[in-house]
Design a protein around this motif. Sequence first.
Motif, PDB file in Angstrom:
ATOM      1  N   ARG A 144     -49.871  22.496  57.989  1.00 15.38           N
ATOM      2  CA  ARG A 144     -50.869  23.164  58.828  1.00 15.38           C
ATOM      3  C   ARG A 144     -50.234  23.828  60.044  1.00 15.38           C
ATOM      4  O   ARG A 144     -50.672  24.890  60.471  1.00 15.38           O
ATOM      5  N   ASP A 145     -49.191  23.193  60.614  1.00 15.71           N
ATOM      6  CA  ASP A 145     -48.617  23.757  61.842  1.00 15.71           C
ATOM      7  C   ASP A 145     -47.965  25.113  61.595  1.00 15.71           C
ATOM      8  O   ASP A 145     -47.830  25.913  62.510  1.00 15.71           O
ATOM      9  N   ARG A 146     -47.592  25.390  60.356  1.00 12.01           N
ATOM     10  CA  ARG A 146     -46.983  26.684  60.043  1.00 12.01           C
ATOM     11  C   ARG A 146     -48.002  27.831  60.123  1.00 12.01           C
ATOM     12  O   ARG A 146     -47.636  28.993  60.123  1.00 12.01           O
ATOM     13  N   PHE A 147     -49.282  27.480  60.170  1.00 10.77           N
ATOM     14  CA  PHE A 147     -50.305  28.529  60.275  1.00 10.77           C
ATOM     15  C   PHE A 147     -50.509  28.998  61.716  1.00 10.77           C
ATOM     16  O   PHE A 147     -51.234  29.948  61.954  1.00 10.77           O
ATOM     17  N   VAL A 148     -49.880  28.301  62.651  1.00 10.38           N
ATOM     18  CA  VAL A 148     -49.965  28.740  64.051  1.00 10.38           C
ATOM     19  C   VAL A 148     -48.844  29.748  64.293  1.00 10.38           C
ATOM     20  O   VAL A 148     -47.673  29.396  64.340  1.00 10.38           O
ATOM     21  N   PHE A 203     -55.216  29.372  60.471  1.00 13.25           N
ATOM     22  CA  PHE A 203     -55.986  28.434  59.650  1.00 13.25           C
ATOM     23  C   PHE A 203     -57.420  28.323  60.149  1.00 13.25           C
ATOM     24  O   PHE A 203     -58.343  28.099  59.371  1.00 13.25           O
ATOM     25  N   ARG A 204     -57.621  28.474  61.445  1.00 12.33           N
ATOM     26  CA  ARG A 204     -58.961  28.382  62.027  1.00 12.33           C
ATOM     27  C   ARG A 204     -59.633  29.739  62.091  1.00 12.33           C
ATOM     28  O   ARG A 204     -60.852  29.822  62.171  1.00 12.33           O
ATOM     29  N   CYS A 205     -58.837  30.791  62.093  1.00 12.92           N
ATOM     30  CA  CYS A 205     -59.359  32.149  62.225  1.00 12.92           C
ATOM     31  C   CYS A 205     -60.345  32.462  61.097  1.00 12.92           C
ATOM     32  O   CYS A 205     -60.155  32.049  59.956  1.00 12.92           O
ATOM     33  N   VAL A 206     -61.396  33.194  61.443  1.00 10.40           N
ATOM     34  CA  VAL A 206     -62.374  33.611  60.430  1.00 10.40           C
ATOM     35  C   VAL A 206     -62.227  35.109  60.114  1.00 10.40           C
ATOM     36  O   VAL A 206     -63.067  35.685  59.441  1.00 10.40           O
ATOM     37  N   PHE A 207     -61.173  35.721  60.641  1.00  9.10           N
ATOM     38  CA  PHE A 207     -60.824  37.112  60.337  1.00  9.10           C
ATOM     39  C   PHE A 207     -62.006  38.063  60.569  1.00  9.10           C
ATOM     40  O   PHE A 207     -62.304  38.919  59.758  1.00  9.10           O
ATOM     41  N   CYS A 208     -62.650  37.862  61.693  1.00 11.38           N
ATOM     42  CA  CYS A 208     -63.773  38.738  62.053  1.00 11.38           C
ATOM     43  C   CYS A 208     -63.289  40.080  62.578  1.00 11.38           C
ATOM     44  O   CYS A 208     -64.007  41.073  62.518  1.00 11.38           O
ATOM     45  N   GLY A 209     -62.082  40.107  63.140  1.00 11.67           N
ATOM     46  CA  GLY A 209     -61.533  41.361  63.674  1.00 11.67           C
ATOM     47  C   GLY A 209     -61.959  41.660  65.100  1.00 11.67           C
ATOM     48  O   GLY A 209     -61.613  42.713  65.636  1.00 11.67           O
ATOM     49  N   TYR A 210     -62.720  40.741  65.742  1.00 14.45           N
ATOM     50  CA  TYR A 210     -63.163  41.001  67.120  1.00 14.45           C
ATOM     51  C   TYR A 210     -61.974  41.185  68.062  1.00 14.45           C
ATOM     52  O   TYR A 210     -62.027  41.987  68.987  1.00 14.45           O
ATOM     53  N   CYS A 211     -60.914  40.411  67.852  1.00 17.22           N
ATOM     54  CA  CYS A 211     -59.754  40.499  68.758  1.00 17.22           C
ATOM     55  C   CYS A 211     -59.181  41.915  68.725  1.00 17.22           C
ATOM     56  O   CYS A 211     -58.822  42.476  69.761  1.00 17.22           O
ATOM     57  N   GLN A 212     -59.104  42.491  67.528  1.00 14.38           N
ATOM     58  CA  GLN A 212     -58.594  43.866  67.407  1.00 14.38           C
ATOM     59  C   GLN A 212     -59.538  44.857  68.075  1.00 14.38           C
ATOM     60  O   GLN A 212     -59.106  45.770  68.769  1.00 14.38           O
ATOM     61  N   GLU A 213     -60.821  44.662  67.869  1.00 15.68           N
ATOM     62  CA  GLU A 213     -61.794  45.608  68.428  1.00 15.68           C
ATOM     63  C   GLU A 213     -61.816  45.586  69.948  1.00 15.68           C
ATOM     64  O   GLU A 213     -62.010  46.606  70.594  1.00 15.68           O
TER      65      GLU A 213
END
Length: 168
Positions: free
Chosen positions: A139-143, A109-119
């Motif tokens: 909201r807790d289901r998004f964790v 839910f907070r993620c901005v899907f930038c992809g940095y973690c993958q890179e």
Amino acid sequence: MSITVVTLRRPASDSSYVRATLKGMALTFKHIFQRKWTMQYPEETSAPDWTISPRYRGTHRMAVDEHGKAKCVACGLCPQVCPANCIKLIPGEDEQGNRYPLVYEIDEFRCVFCGYCQEVCPEEAIHVGVHYENAEYSRDRFVYDLERLMRQPHAPSSLWDPTDPKGE
Ligand code: SF4
Ligand code: SF4
């Protein structure tokens, strides 16, 4: 820099709008006989021409090794680089000194899907995925915890390739 003033001529008050109306109706009528591009989602997601770009960055997934264990070695790089601060990592260590994630969670839910973690991941463990149907009722289901991230079946994103900027 010079400024140009454009004066618009309004139609005279006695202009007829019939011709413009007929032209608009003719255009509408023409489309009745053409192929319809509207897709009845979600019933038609499996239509042959329904595709998502392989570069799409959506719901994460954690890669697993041949023993079914998460590939993450709890190096700490992804929570360090995450601009949304939405990765929670508590590292552990086994008897041989191998590090592994005791707790690994991503708040989608907070993620901005930038992809940095993958890179940044040295083990190619965490990926953003080609998937977006992750609606929830609370909201807790998004964790997503580690188990849930490991269960995600969708394809990992190929991310943006600078040698192929248009994805062709
Ligand atoms: S995609 Fe970006 S914002 Fe989302 S978890 Fe990874 S680094 Fe953080
Ligand atoms: S960068 Fe990769 S190996 Fe390091 S903590 Fe994140 S997922 Fe684990």
